[in-house]
Write an enzyme that holds these catalytic residues in place. Structure first.
Site, PDB file in Angstrom:
ATOM      1  N   ASN A  12       0.849  -1.326  -0.065  1.00  0.00           N
ATOM      2  CA  ASN A  12       0.099   0.156   0.220  1.00  0.00           C
ATOM      3  C   ASN A  12       0.852   1.522   0.005  1.00  0.00           C
ATOM      4  O   ASN A  12       0.329   2.310   0.200  1.00  0.00           O
ATOM      5  CB  ASN A  12      -0.920   0.150   1.307  1.00  0.00           C
ATOM      6  CG  ASN A  12      -0.370   0.036   2.258  1.00  0.00           C
ATOM      7  OD1 ASN A  12       1.105  -0.135   2.498  1.00  0.00           O
ATOM      8  ND2 ASN A  12      -0.732   0.092   3.843  1.00  0.00           N
ATOM      9  N   SER A  48      -8.267  11.988   0.832  1.00  0.00           N
ATOM     10  CA  SER A  48      -7.498  11.906   1.956  1.00  0.00           C
ATOM     11  C   SER A  48      -7.833  13.226   2.792  1.00  0.00           C
ATOM     12  O   SER A  48      -8.586  14.025   2.485  1.00  0.00           O
ATOM     13  CB  SER A  48      -6.078  11.839   1.830  1.00  0.00           C
ATOM     14  OG  SER A  48      -5.761  10.600   1.151  1.00  0.00           O
ATOM     15  N   HIS A  67      -4.300   5.831  10.704  1.00  0.00           N
ATOM     16  CA  HIS A  67      -3.309   6.455   9.636  1.00  0.00           C
ATOM     17  C   HIS A  67      -3.995   6.489   8.234  1.00  0.00           C
ATOM     18  O   HIS A  67      -3.273   6.954   7.390  1.00  0.00           O
ATOM     19  CB  HIS A  67      -2.065   5.672   9.636  1.00  0.00           C
ATOM     20  CG  HIS A  67      -2.199   4.394   9.203  1.00  0.00           C
ATOM     21  ND1 HIS A  67      -2.897   3.200   9.482  1.00  0.00           N
ATOM     22  CD2 HIS A  67      -1.706   3.802   7.833  1.00  0.00           C
ATOM     23  CE1 HIS A  67      -2.840   2.486   8.508  1.00  0.00           C
ATOM     24  NE2 HIS A  67      -1.835   2.636   7.742  1.00  0.00           N
ATOM     25  N   GLY A  95      -7.889   1.937   6.093  1.00  0.00           N
ATOM     26  CA  GLY A  95      -7.781   0.695   6.518  1.00  0.00           C
ATOM     27  C   GLY A  95      -8.447  -0.348   5.613  1.00  0.00           C
ATOM     28  O   GLY A  95      -9.601   0.334   4.806  1.00  0.00           O
TER      29      GLY A  95
END
Length: 411
Positions: free
Chosen positions: A144, A282, A300, A303
């Site tokens: 990722n 984001s 973060h 997921g």
């Protein structure tokens, strides 16, 4: 970093000691059952004191991703191979109005061929040995990890404009310690044996791992910087670091250690990026005082919703579907010449980052500052002769470093 109100360690029905688990997510965030099982396994580890779980929680190899865990012993397996992995946000001095997306895409395809001078000097400036895996610096890795060119989609809050400029372009870099982190874990298992009971930081094995861990965290930060410099060079732009936030590391906390696995390690008032997928928004958030009760952690990213293997057969079944995976609704493009990776990292593999942020807001952990849209997401580019030559050179350097490391261990 604070503690949870009413922290306690209880005994399960089968007489096993278990640390308190605190969930910082609502029913709106879908959590896989395997992740909650892993969370309980972490809570049962010897000397574990408290565990925090965030809305991006999903199963990992040795424990769930999207959690923070406080213990008075070190558990290297919870951090994993990619020590120091994190995300860094950079502002470019290139205004959005001057961006030619097609031209920028072609420039970005050269990202991994851009030479960065004096890598050894850069390592020494960070307090690292000059021969500390210089061949791997500036490399994203797989999975990722990404380098993404972003533009502001929306500003949230009246004072956000002082921090985020709507007219500017931004780079979001996600990468870690590459071969260095993997070597540290290999050596730790080789010399310390089983890690199930953790390591005492006062013993040799614990001290050695912690020192190596700290070096890997610094190396990973430098790696993200160099990737950003390469991307800026592709666009002929200068850059400014906004924030760099690791999410795979250990932090000391009043005689104990907080293990962050896929949870951004923040402090009150600091900014942090929360990544969506390559086709979704984001977010940039500010950590609030509530993070003092979440072991200093927040999510973060979105997921994973589906693991990599499960994505094969779900998307990319034909050429037209695979081509669709290289674009998004914002007019952005994905650079990824690895067909399997393109499928495994499809947007539908991930949860909704907006839901993740909403949950963090409900628990008083963050304040949203801005939403960011992906324009170019770089994953991998290959096939060019120059890229092949660079890969071959890195392979030779890697073999040379491995040979030197074997000799040193033998001596």
């Amino acid at each position: 970093m604070g503690t949870f109100p009413g922290d306690n360690v209880s005994m399960t029905n089968d007489g096993v000691r278990m640390a308190a688990i605190h969930h910082f997510f609502t029913a709106a965030s879908w959590i896989e059952g395997a992740a909650t099982v892993q969370l309980e396994q972490v809570a049962r580890l010897a000397s574990m004191q408290a565990v925090a779980a965030f809305p991006d929680l999903h199963p990992g190899k040795y424990g769930p991703v999207g959690m923070a865990a406080r213990a008075d012993r070190l558990y290297p397996q919870l951090i994993g191979n990619d020590i120091g992995c994190g995300m860094a946000l950079f502002e470019l001095d290139m205004p959005l109005r001057k961006l030619s997306l097609d031209k920028a895409i072609e420039q970005f395809r050269q990202l991994e061929t851009i030479e960065i001078a004096s890598l050894e000097e850069r390592l020494e400036e960070c307090g690292l040995p000059a021969d500390c895996h210089p061949h791997a610096l500036g490399s994203l890795g797989g999975g990722n990890h990404f380098c993404e060119l972003q533009a502001v989609h929306g500003l949230i809050g009246a004072d956000t404009h002082a921090t985020i400029d709507r007219q500017r372009l931004y780079l979001l870099i996600h990468s870690g310690s590459r071969s260095l982190g993997a070597l540290i874990v290999h050596d730790t298992i080789k010399h310390a044996g089983s890690l199930s009971e953790g390591l005492d930081a006062g013993d040799e094995a614990g001290s050695v791992w912690l020192t190596a861990h700290d070096s890997a965290v610094e190396w990973a930060k430098l790696n993200r910087r160099i990737i950003a410099e390469r991307a800026a060079a592709c666009l002929r732009a200068d850059l400014r670091l906004v924030v760099d936030v690791p999410h795979n590391l250990v932090r000391s906390d009043a005689g104990a250690f907080v293990h962050h696995k896929g949870s951004a390690a923040v402090s009150v008032g600091a900014l942090a990026p929360i990544a969506g997928s390559r086709a979704t928004l984001s977010y940039i958030v500010e950590a609030l005082p509530g993070t003092e009760f979440s072991l200093g952690g927040i999510s973060h990213g979105a997921g994973r919703k589906y693991d990599r293997q499960a994505m094969h057969g779900r998307v990319g079944l034909n050429r037209s579907e695979r081509e669709a995976l290289t674009g998004n609704s914002f007019g952005g493009r994905v650079i990824c010449d690895d067909r399997a990776l393109l499928i495994e990292e499809a947007a539908t593999a991930y949860k909704n980052a907006a839901t993740v942020v909403d949950d963090l807001v409900q628990f008083g952990l963050v304040r949203p500052m801005a939403s960011m849209k992906p324009l170019i997401t770089y994953k991998s580019a290959g096939g060019g002769a120059e890229v092949k030559r660079k890969d071959e050179r890195r392979a030779r350097e890697r073999r040379r470093d491995q040979s030197r490391e074997r000799r040193l261990r033998h001596d």
